[in-house]
Write an enzyme that holds these catalytic residues in place. Structure first.
Site, mmCIF file in Angstrom:
data_model
loop_
_atom_site.group_PDB
_atom_site.id
_atom_site.type_symbol
_atom_site.label_atom_id
_atom_site.label_comp_id
_atom_site.label_asym_id
_atom_site.label_seq_id
_atom_site.Cartn_x
_atom_site.Cartn_y
_atom_site.Cartn_z
ATOM 1 N N CYS A 272 0.871 -1.300 0.097
ATOM 2 C CA CYS A 272 0.047 -0.057 -0.021
ATOM 3 C C CYS A 272 0.810 1.335 0.130
ATOM 4 C CB CYS A 272 -0.966 -0.089 1.289
ATOM 5 S SG CYS A 272 -0.271 0.086 2.711
ATOM 6 N N HIS A 320 -2.587 1.263 6.733
ATOM 7 C CA HIS A 320 -2.861 1.247 5.413
ATOM 8 C C HIS A 320 -3.252 2.646 4.984
ATOM 9 C CE1 HIS A 320 -4.227 -0.926 1.977
ATOM 10 N NE2 HIS A 320 -5.483 -0.077 1.712
ATOM 11 N N HIS A 332 -5.741 1.872 -4.491
ATOM 12 C CA HIS A 332 -4.835 1.159 -3.259
ATOM 13 C C HIS A 332 -4.529 -0.062 -3.621
ATOM 14 C CE1 HIS A 332 -8.068 -0.990 -0.675
ATOM 15 N NE2 HIS A 332 -8.407 -0.900 -2.056
#
Length: 357
Positions: A272, A320, A332
């Site tokens: 990520c 994240h 993402h």
């Protein structure tokens, strides 16, 4: 003598033997039952398995960001060590040349130092020439003394550099150990998650993957331009103003469909924070490596101030991150087994957002 003999033991009677055997078998059965209980994994429902897998993936992602941070620190420590070693080597080379020059001067002085100045003057064929040479030698002696002092300073400096390099080497080793620990945590969580997923039926696994990012053929995972307009997974219009944010968004669209690989920063795969770092690097902006450092790399923005190119962070541990692309969507890299994809900006617990400078 007989009084010191051991008393004679009577053999077991038939009933005693049977009783002992029964107790032994019962004990063995009990031990086996306890052993089986301690090693048998409890049966879990599919819902419990999925919840446990979610937890493990979350821990793996947090450990991945810790790994990324540890790797960045290890790389920095290794660069510092290499710099110290190179600087020490250069100074030692210069020091070696200065010491060789001093050795030549010392040898010459030794060869001519057998006679005192008065005797050398008396024996000189040209006293005036001797006096001129003596004056030059005096000045040369002053210069030699300065060179000796410079060599001494050089030796001290090289010694300090070597000591710093030794300390840096210890730091490099500690960073490498930290890196190995974080890698082990990631791999353990991912392996456990995969074992749990293997308990589900094919249909249950497919449903789980569709719920948590889908497979490579899901609409949100297809490269930009291949999803029909108006489809729930269709991308928002990318900004085309040539700004750095627009270039970062364009890079993220180009990464759609590429696999998630923990620790990866592209170009073929990403995690990520590796994706957001690579996207902004393509726009000429250097971001730090981890989610918990990227959030502080720019100006904080609120949910209602989001603009394309902003970084959106999720979960309480800021574990994240995605790139906002407009239209209420982010791009993402979700988790292992998935690919870079579009997702609603509110699909995960909000932790904050920032706009890279």
């Amino acid at each position: 003598m007989a009084s010191h003999r051991k008393p004679r033991q009577r053999p077991f009677s038939g009933g005693t033997v049977r009783t002992a055997a029964t107790l032994a078998l019962a004990g063995a059965a009990t031990a086996t039952a306890f052993e089986g209980t301690s090693h048998a994994e409890p049966q879990q429902t599919p819902a419990q398995v999925k919840a446990e897998v979610d937890r493990l993936y979350g821990e793996a992602e947090a450990a991945t960001e810790n790994y990324n941070g540890a790797k960045a620190r290890a790389d920095e420590a290794e660069r510092a060590l290499t710099g110290l070693q190179d600087e020490a080597a250069r100074k030692e080379d210069r020091l070696g040349a200065a010491r060789s020059a001093l050795a030549s001067v010392a040898a010459g002085q030794y060869r001519s130092g057998g006679l005192g100045p008065a005797v050398q003057l008396a024996l000189a064929s040209d006293p005036q020439d001797y006096l001129e040479r003596a004056s030059l030698l005096t000045r040369a002696g002053d210069r030699t003394a300065a060179e000796v002092a410079s060599v001494r300073r050089g030796l001290d400096e090289v010694g300090r550099l070597r000591a710093r390099a030794d300390g840096s080497l210890k730091e490099v080793r500690a960073r490498r150990d930290e890196l190995a620990r974080q890698k082990a945590v990631v791999e353990d969580r991912l392996a456990t998650a995969q074992r749990l997923l293997a308990r589900l039926s094919a249909e249950e696994r497919a449903a789980y993957e569709a719920q948590h990012g889908g497979g490579p053929n899901s609409p949100a995972a297809r490269p930009a331009g291949t999803v029909p307009a108006g489809h729930p997974g269709s991308p928002a219009p990318a900004p085309a103003d040539g700004s750095r944010a627009a270039r970062a968004v364009a890079f993220a669209y180009g990464a759609i469909g590429k696999p998630y690989v923990w620790g990866a920063t592209g170009p073929g795969s990403f995690d990520c924070s590796g994706l957001t770092q690579a996207a902004w690097r393509a726009a000429g902006v250097s971001l730090p490596r981890t989610t918990y450092t990227q959030i502080n790399a720019g100006r904080r923005v609120s949910r209602d101030q989001l603009a394309p190119g902003d970084l959106v962070f999720y979960y309480s541990g800021i574990t994240h991150v995605g790139l906002y692309v407009g239209g209420g969507q982010i791009i993402h890299a979700p988790r292992p087994g998935s690919t870079v994809r579009l997702a609603p900006v509110d699909s995960m617990p909000w932790a904050g957002a920032s706009r890279p400078a």
